[in-house]
Design a protein around this motif. Structure first.
Motif, PDB file in Angstrom:
ATOM      1  N   SER A   1       0.713  -1.081  -0.032  1.00  0.00           N
ATOM      2  CA  SER A   1      -0.127   0.106  -0.151  1.00  0.00           C
ATOM      3  C   SER A   1       0.875   1.287  -0.058  1.00  0.00           C
ATOM      4  CB  SER A   1      -0.962  -0.022   1.121  1.00  0.00           C
ATOM      5  OG  SER A   1      -0.179  -0.104   2.266  1.00  0.00           O
TER       6      SER A   1
ATOM      7  N   ILE B   1       2.149   1.627  -3.626  1.00  0.00           N
ATOM      8  CA  ILE B   1       1.088   2.336  -4.496  1.00  0.00           C
ATOM      9  C   ILE B   1       1.171   3.816  -4.174  1.00  0.00           C
ATOM     10  CG2 ILE B   1      -1.502   2.279  -4.967  1.00  0.00           C
ATOM     11  CD1 ILE B   1      -1.212  -0.635  -4.540  1.00  0.00           C
ATOM     12  N   ILE B   2       1.072   4.191  -2.917  1.00  0.00           N
ATOM     13  CA  ILE B   2       0.871   5.553  -2.734  1.00  0.00           C
ATOM     14  C   ILE B   2       2.226   6.437  -3.410  1.00  0.00           C
ATOM     15  CG2 ILE B   2       0.605   7.455  -0.972  1.00  0.00           C
ATOM     16  CD1 ILE B   2      -0.392   5.328   0.879  1.00  0.00           C
TER      17      ILE B   2
ATOM     18  N   ALA C   1       2.047   6.673  -7.003  1.00  0.00           N
ATOM     19  CA  ALA C   1       0.976   7.434  -7.485  1.00  0.00           C
ATOM     20  C   ALA C   1       1.550   9.140  -7.588  1.00  0.00           C
ATOM     21  CB  ALA C   1      -0.156   7.488  -6.595  1.00  0.00           C
ATOM     22  N   MET C   2       2.273   9.240  -6.290  1.00  0.00           N
ATOM     23  CA  MET C   2       2.887  10.770  -6.131  1.00  0.00           C
ATOM     24  C   MET C   2       3.817  10.988  -7.181  1.00  0.00           C
ATOM     25  SD  MET C   2       1.713  12.319  -3.316  1.00  0.00           S
ATOM     26  CE  MET C   2       0.902  11.872  -1.679  1.00  0.00           C
TER      27      MET C   2
ATOM     28  N   GLU D   1       3.920   9.497 -10.036  1.00  0.00           N
ATOM     29  CA  GLU D   1       3.101   9.524 -11.378  1.00  0.00           C
ATOM     30  C   GLU D   1       2.691  10.870 -11.570  1.00  0.00           C
ATOM     31  OE1 GLU D   1       3.082   6.658 -13.044  1.00  0.00           O
ATOM     32  OE2 GLU D   1       2.143   7.513 -14.641  1.00  0.00           O
ATOM     33  N   ALA D   2       2.036  11.544 -10.645  1.00  0.00           N
ATOM     34  CA  ALA D   2       1.473  12.952 -10.787  1.00  0.00           C
ATOM     35  C   ALA D   2       2.460  13.821 -11.324  1.00  0.00           C
ATOM     36  CB  ALA D   2       0.985  13.388  -9.406  1.00  0.00           C
TER      37      ALA D   2
ATOM     38  N   ILE E   1       2.233  13.269 -14.983  1.00  0.00           N
ATOM     39  CA  ILE E   1       0.830  13.934 -15.488  1.00  0.00           C
ATOM     40  C   ILE E   1       1.065  15.281 -15.654  1.00  0.00           C
ATOM     41  CG2 ILE E   1      -1.407  14.133 -15.031  1.00  0.00           C
ATOM     42  CD1 ILE E   1      -0.530  11.131 -15.658  1.00  0.00           C
ATOM     43  N   TYR E   2       1.738  16.014 -14.734  1.00  0.00           N
ATOM     44  CA  TYR E   2       1.703  17.283 -14.872  1.00  0.00           C
ATOM     45  C   TYR E   2       2.372  17.880 -16.192  1.00  0.00           C
ATOM     46  CZ  TYR E   2       0.588  17.616 -10.017  1.00  0.00           C
ATOM     47  OH  TYR E   2       0.022  17.255  -8.612  1.00  0.00           O
TER      48      TYR E   2
ATOM     49  N   LEU F   1       2.471  15.832 -18.810  1.00  0.00           N
ATOM     50  CA  LEU F   1       1.747  15.446 -19.967  1.00  0.00           C
ATOM     51  C   LEU F   1       0.770  16.619 -20.277  1.00  0.00           C
ATOM     52  CD1 LEU F   1       0.964  12.867 -21.755  1.00  0.00           C
ATOM     53  CD2 LEU F   1      -0.856  12.554 -19.845  1.00  0.00           C
ATOM     54  N   LEU F   2       0.371  17.190 -19.029  1.00  0.00           N
ATOM     55  CA  LEU F   2      -0.838  18.178 -19.412  1.00  0.00           C
ATOM     56  C   LEU F   2      -0.061  19.453 -20.142  1.00  0.00           C
ATOM     57  CD1 LEU F   2      -2.825  18.328 -15.779  1.00  0.00           C
ATOM     58  CD2 LEU F   2      -3.317  17.529 -18.087  1.00  0.00           C
TER      59      LEU F   2
ATOM     60  N   PHE G   1       0.306  18.628 -23.554  1.00  0.00           N
ATOM     61  CA  PHE G   1      -1.105  18.833 -24.257  1.00  0.00           C
ATOM     62  C   PHE G   1      -1.572  20.302 -24.600  1.00  0.00           C
ATOM     63  CE2 PHE G   1      -2.628  14.552 -22.867  1.00  0.00           C
ATOM     64  CZ  PHE G   1      -2.595  13.934 -24.274  1.00  0.00           C
ATOM     65  N   MET G   2      -1.249  21.064 -23.612  1.00  0.00           N
ATOM     66  CA  MET G   2      -1.313  22.548 -23.726  1.00  0.00           C
ATOM     67  C   MET G   2      -0.933  23.232 -24.695  1.00  0.00           C
ATOM     68  SD  MET G   2      -2.108  23.452 -19.712  1.00  0.00           S
ATOM     69  CE  MET G   2      -1.756  25.209 -19.716  1.00  0.00           C
TER      70      MET G   2
END
Lengths: 77, 224
Positions: free
Chosen positions: A50, A53-54, A57-58, A60-61, A64-65, A67-68, A71-72
């Motif tokens: 557990s 995973i946390i 995910a942190m 991964e964020a 993702i930033y 990636l955003l 995209f922009m």
């Protein structure tokens, strides 16, 4: 030749490339450490999983930033 | 951020009803119907369907009580479980073939408005839960261990919902975009590759969202 849209595309490519490279390295290190500790102490596998995973995910964020932003930038071309 | 949503019609002239909202209403109706059916046929000796739902609820209960402890988990279980169920159904709705390609049909969580709404709900819930455990303790948390931590800790409180919602939005939106691009390359076959991965990722995002809210909740309502 450098044009406005060419530079934007390059910026998007660099944004996503850099922001995948380093979190991927970090995630690899995290997963490695977690695997080792599970192998050493199989009883604690649930807790380790557990937290793994946390932390994944942190990290991964961050990707993702990137990636955003990519995209922009692509939408601007 | 992201693509502009198609407005279907507007309620009272101000509230734009988009494709995502309609999808969300359908999903909510579906969840409600499933709940009503289960409740109506509730019996001591569970059938197949009731057994399945019970297993899911038990799993969720174990999941939250591992983080929060038995007592607090019972108190906040309804909120956390509904958050989980909503996010996971919303994520999985993007896996239905044709979603994201036909106009007006999109996974709700691939729109930033939906995820920021979820983030704000989580934010308000966390503050309310903290205040209910004692006003003095709530404010004391911001100045402990040192007084100069105040601006950082206040900022942290606002970063939490932003990062929660951005993570969810980015993941789902990214998946949907990749699936669209794969569809453009090879309409039959190629999107399945991403869909198989998405089955894992969609569930993981819902788990992560709920887990993080539970951890923040544990921090906020911590006994001294």
């Amino acid at each position: 030749m450098l044009t406005q849209s060419g530079l934007t595309a390059l910026a998007a490519a660099i944004a996503i490339a850099v922001s995948t490279m380093f979190p991927a390295l970090a995630q690899g290190l995290t997963a490695k450490a977690a695997m080792e500790s599970i192998a050493r102490q199989p009883d604690a596998a649930k807790d380790i999983r557990s937290s793994l995973i946390i932390s994944l995910a942190m990290m991964e964020a961050l990707t993702i930033y990137g990636l955003l932003i990519a995209f922009m930038l692509i939408a601007k071309i | 951020m992201g693509e502009k949503s198609e407005v279907l019609f507007s309620l009272f002239g101000v509230l734009d009803v988009t494709g995502e909202v309609i999808t969300m209403w359908i999903l909510l109706a579906l969840i409600t119907v499933v709940c009503l059916i289960v409740r109506k046929n509730l019996s001591e000796r569970p059938g197949k369907f009731q057994n399945m739902v019970e297993t899911g609820v038990e799993y969720l209960d174990k999941f939250t009580s591992d983080i929060l402890g038995k007592e607090k988990s019972r108190k906040y279980f309804c909120f956390l479980a509904s958050l989980f169920v909503f996010i996971i159904t919303a994520n999985y709705s993007g896996l239905i073939p044709g979603m994201g390609l036909t106009p007006y049909a999109k996974a709700p969580t691939s729109s930033f408005s939906v995820t920021i709404a979820l983030g704000i709900i989580a934010f308000v819930f966390l503050q309310a839960a903290g205040l209910r455990c004692g006003v003095k303790r709530y404010f004391k948390r911001f100045v402990s261990p040192m007084f100069f931590m105040l601006p950082l800790l206040v900022l942290d409180e606002f970063v939490k919902p932003a990062s929660l919602s951005l993570r969810l939005f980015g993941n789902v939106f990214g998946e949907e975009t990749v699936m669209e691009k794969l569809y453009e390359i090879l309409p039959i076959g190629a999107p399945i590759l991403m869909m198989v991965l998405s089955i894992l990722f969609c569930a993981l995002q819902a788990v992560v969202f709920t887990m993080l809210v539970s951890i923040y909740l544990e921090e906020v309502t911590e006994e001294e």
